[in-house]
Scaffold this motif. Structure first.
Motif, short mmCIF file in Angstrom:
data_model
loop_
_atom_site.label_atom_id
_atom_site.label_comp_id
_atom_site.label_asym_id
_atom_site.label_seq_id
_atom_site.Cartn_x
_atom_site.Cartn_y
_atom_site.Cartn_z
N SER A 54 -6.07 4.30 -8.60
CA SER A 54 -6.00 3.38 -7.47
C SER A 54 -7.33 2.77 -7.04
O SER A 54 -7.45 2.33 -5.89
N HIS A 55 -8.32 2.69 -7.91
CA HIS A 55 -9.60 2.11 -7.50
C HIS A 55 -9.63 0.60 -7.73
O HIS A 55 -9.02 0.08 -8.66
N SER A 56 -10.38 -0.06 -6.88
CA SER A 56 -10.36 -1.52 -6.81
C SER A 56 -10.65 -2.20 -8.14
O SER A 56 -10.05 -3.23 -8.46
N ASP A 57 -11.58 -1.64 -8.92
CA ASP A 57 -11.99 -2.32 -10.15
C ASP A 57 -10.94 -2.23 -11.25
O ASP A 57 -11.10 -2.86 -12.30
N HIS A 58 -9.86 -1.49 -11.00
CA HIS A 58 -8.79 -1.37 -11.99
C HIS A 58 -7.47 -2.02 -11.55
O HIS A 58 -6.55 -2.12 -12.34
N ILE A 59 -7.40 -2.46 -10.31
CA ILE A 59 -6.13 -2.99 -9.80
C ILE A 59 -6.23 -4.40 -9.24
O ILE A 59 -5.22 -4.97 -8.81
N GLY A 60 -7.41 -5.02 -9.28
CA GLY A 60 -7.67 -6.23 -8.52
C GLY A 60 -7.02 -7.51 -9.02
O GLY A 60 -7.19 -8.55 -8.39
N ALA A 61 -6.28 -7.45 -10.12
CA ALA A 61 -5.50 -8.62 -10.55
C ALA A 61 -4.06 -8.22 -10.84
O ALA A 61 -3.31 -8.99 -11.45
N ALA A 62 -3.66 -7.03 -10.39
CA ALA A 62 -2.31 -6.53 -10.68
C ALA A 62 -1.23 -7.42 -10.07
O ALA A 62 -0.22 -7.73 -10.72
N ASN A 63 -1.42 -7.83 -8.81
CA ASN A 63 -0.41 -8.67 -8.16
C ASN A 63 -0.21 -9.98 -8.91
O ASN A 63 0.93 -10.43 -9.12
N GLU A 64 -1.32 -10.58 -9.31
CA GLU A 64 -1.25 -11.89 -9.97
C GLU A 64 -0.57 -11.79 -11.34
O GLU A 64 0.23 -12.67 -11.70
N VAL A 65 -0.87 -10.75 -12.10
CA VAL A 65 -0.24 -10.59 -13.42
C VAL A 65 1.25 -10.32 -13.26
O VAL A 65 2.08 -10.92 -13.95
N ALA A 66 1.60 -9.42 -12.36
CA ALA A 66 3.02 -9.10 -12.16
C ALA A 66 3.80 -10.33 -11.70
O ALA A 66 4.93 -10.56 -12.15
N ARG A 67 3.19 -11.12 -10.82
CA ARG A 67 3.88 -12.31 -10.31
C ARG A 67 4.00 -13.37 -11.39
O ARG A 67 5.05 -14.01 -11.55
N ALA A 68 2.95 -13.57 -12.18
CA ALA A 68 2.97 -14.61 -13.20
C ALA A 68 4.02 -14.34 -14.27
O ALA A 68 4.64 -15.29 -14.79
N PHE A 69 4.23 -13.08 -14.61
CA PHE A 69 5.14 -12.74 -15.70
C PHE A 69 6.47 -12.14 -15.22
O PHE A 69 7.36 -11.88 -16.04
N GLY A 70 6.59 -11.91 -13.92
CA GLY A 70 7.81 -11.34 -13.39
C GLY A 70 8.10 -9.94 -13.91
O GLY A 70 9.24 -9.63 -14.29
N VAL A 71 7.06 -9.09 -13.92
CA VAL A 71 7.19 -7.76 -14.52
C VAL A 71 6.87 -6.67 -13.49
O VAL A 71 6.22 -6.93 -12.48
N PRO A 72 7.29 -5.44 -13.76
CA PRO A 72 7.04 -4.34 -12.82
C PRO A 72 5.60 -3.83 -12.88
O PRO A 72 4.94 -3.92 -13.91
N ILE A 73 5.16 -3.25 -11.76
CA ILE A 73 3.90 -2.56 -11.67
C ILE A 73 4.18 -1.06 -11.62
O ILE A 73 5.03 -0.60 -10.84
N MET A 74 3.46 -0.30 -12.44
CA MET A 74 3.65 1.15 -12.53
C MET A 74 2.33 1.86 -12.30
O MET A 74 1.27 1.36 -12.68
N CYS A 75 2.41 3.06 -11.70
CA CYS A 75 1.21 3.88 -11.52
C CYS A 75 1.63 5.32 -11.29
O CYS A 75 2.80 5.62 -11.05
N GLY A 76 0.67 6.24 -11.33
CA GLY A 76 0.94 7.64 -11.04
C GLY A 76 1.46 7.81 -9.62
O GLY A 76 0.98 7.17 -8.68
N ARG A 77 2.45 8.68 -9.48
CA ARG A 77 3.13 8.84 -8.19
C ARG A 77 2.16 9.17 -7.05
O ARG A 77 2.28 8.65 -5.95
N ALA A 78 1.19 10.03 -7.32
CA ALA A 78 0.28 10.47 -6.26
C ALA A 78 -0.72 9.40 -5.85
O ALA A 78 -1.43 9.57 -4.85
N ASP A 79 -0.79 8.29 -6.57
CA ASP A 79 -1.66 7.17 -6.19
C ASP A 79 -0.87 5.97 -5.66
O ASP A 79 -1.47 4.97 -5.27
N ALA A 80 0.44 6.05 -5.66
CA ALA A 80 1.25 4.87 -5.32
C ALA A 80 0.97 4.36 -3.92
O ALA A 80 0.79 3.16 -3.70
N ALA A 81 0.94 5.25 -2.93
CA ALA A 81 0.70 4.81 -1.56
C ALA A 81 -0.71 4.28 -1.37
O ALA A 81 -0.93 3.31 -0.63
N ALA A 82 -1.68 4.88 -2.06
CA ALA A 82 -3.08 4.47 -1.92
C ALA A 82 -3.31 3.05 -2.40
O ALA A 82 -4.25 2.39 -1.95
N MET A 83 -2.49 2.56 -3.32
CA MET A 83 -2.66 1.21 -3.85
C MET A 83 -2.64 0.15 -2.75
O MET A 83 -3.24 -0.92 -2.90
#
Length: 214
Positions: A54-83
């Motif tokens: 869940s650190h910024s340098d690894h997630i900072g374009a996740a929204n844009e990629v998921a939106r552009a391709f209409g795909v799901p975002i996945m991560c470890g359960r214990a980091d989901a809320a921190a995102m």
């Protein structure tokens, strides 16, 4: 057999990976510079986004990629809320309120992520963050390590929510993989477990009571 393409993005040069099998692409850690990253991905059949932690340098374009391709975002359960919390991700220190508020699939130990003709297995590897994960392919002997394990090092435990004891156990577990396992880290270049075990005593500790991945 899938291919692996890494490209570093952002001021921290975090590796974004594209795993491609039978024309289907899985994007791992789209961390920054969304316009450039999307240009790199143009024309691909992207089927999902995986965030190793869940650190910024690894997630900072996740929204844009998921939106552009209409795909799901996945991560470890214990980091989901921190995102979704800029303080926990570190975005607040950069003067940003960027947040990944939609996690479509919370991942647990042993989960399989399918793309094309291949799968990768989720390994829960806490320490750097509680929900850090690695992606393991036993068929290819490939491990995407996020910020858990690097060439000549392991993930820092100086950040919020880090746990040094958990990282020791995680490193010992990963150290029990085959010598020829390829390691593809969140920063820097590819290495091999045999090389890292020789120079990292944390990896020589064996399983340490933590289950070995299949």
């Amino acid at each position: 057999m899938f291919t692996i393409e890494p490209v570093p993005f952002g001021s921290y040069q975090a590796n974004c990976y594209v795993l491609t099998s039978a024309g289907r692409a899985l994007v791992v850690d789209p961390g920054a510079e969304a316009p450039l990253l999307l240009a790199w991905l143009a024309g691909r059949d992207v089927v999902g986004v995986v965030l190793t932690h869940s650190h910024s340098d690894h997630i900072g374009a996740a929204n844009e990629v998921a939106r552009a391709f209409g795909v799901p975002i996945m991560c470890g359960r214990a980091d989901a809320a921190a995102m979704a919390d800029p303080h926990l991700t570190g975005f607040d220190e950069e003067g940003s309120d960027y947040a990944v508020t939609r996690i479509d699939r919370a991942l647990d130990e042993g989960d399989l992520i399918e793309f094309g003709d291949d799968t990768v297995q989720v390994l829960e590897t806490p320490g750097h963050t509680p929900g850090s994960i690695c992606l393991w392919s036993s068929a290819q002997g490939v491990l995407l390590t996020g910020d858990t394990l690097f060439a000549q090092g392991v993930g820092s435990t100086e950040y919020l929510r880090a746990d040094p004891r958990a990282l020791v156990a995680t490193a010992a577990r990963l150290g029990a993989l085959a010598d020829d396992a390829e390691l593809w880290p969140g920063h820097g270049g590819r290495t091999y477990l045999s090389v890292e075990r020789a120079r990292n005593p944390m990896l020589r500790a064996g399983l340490g009571g933590v289950g070995q991945p299949a």
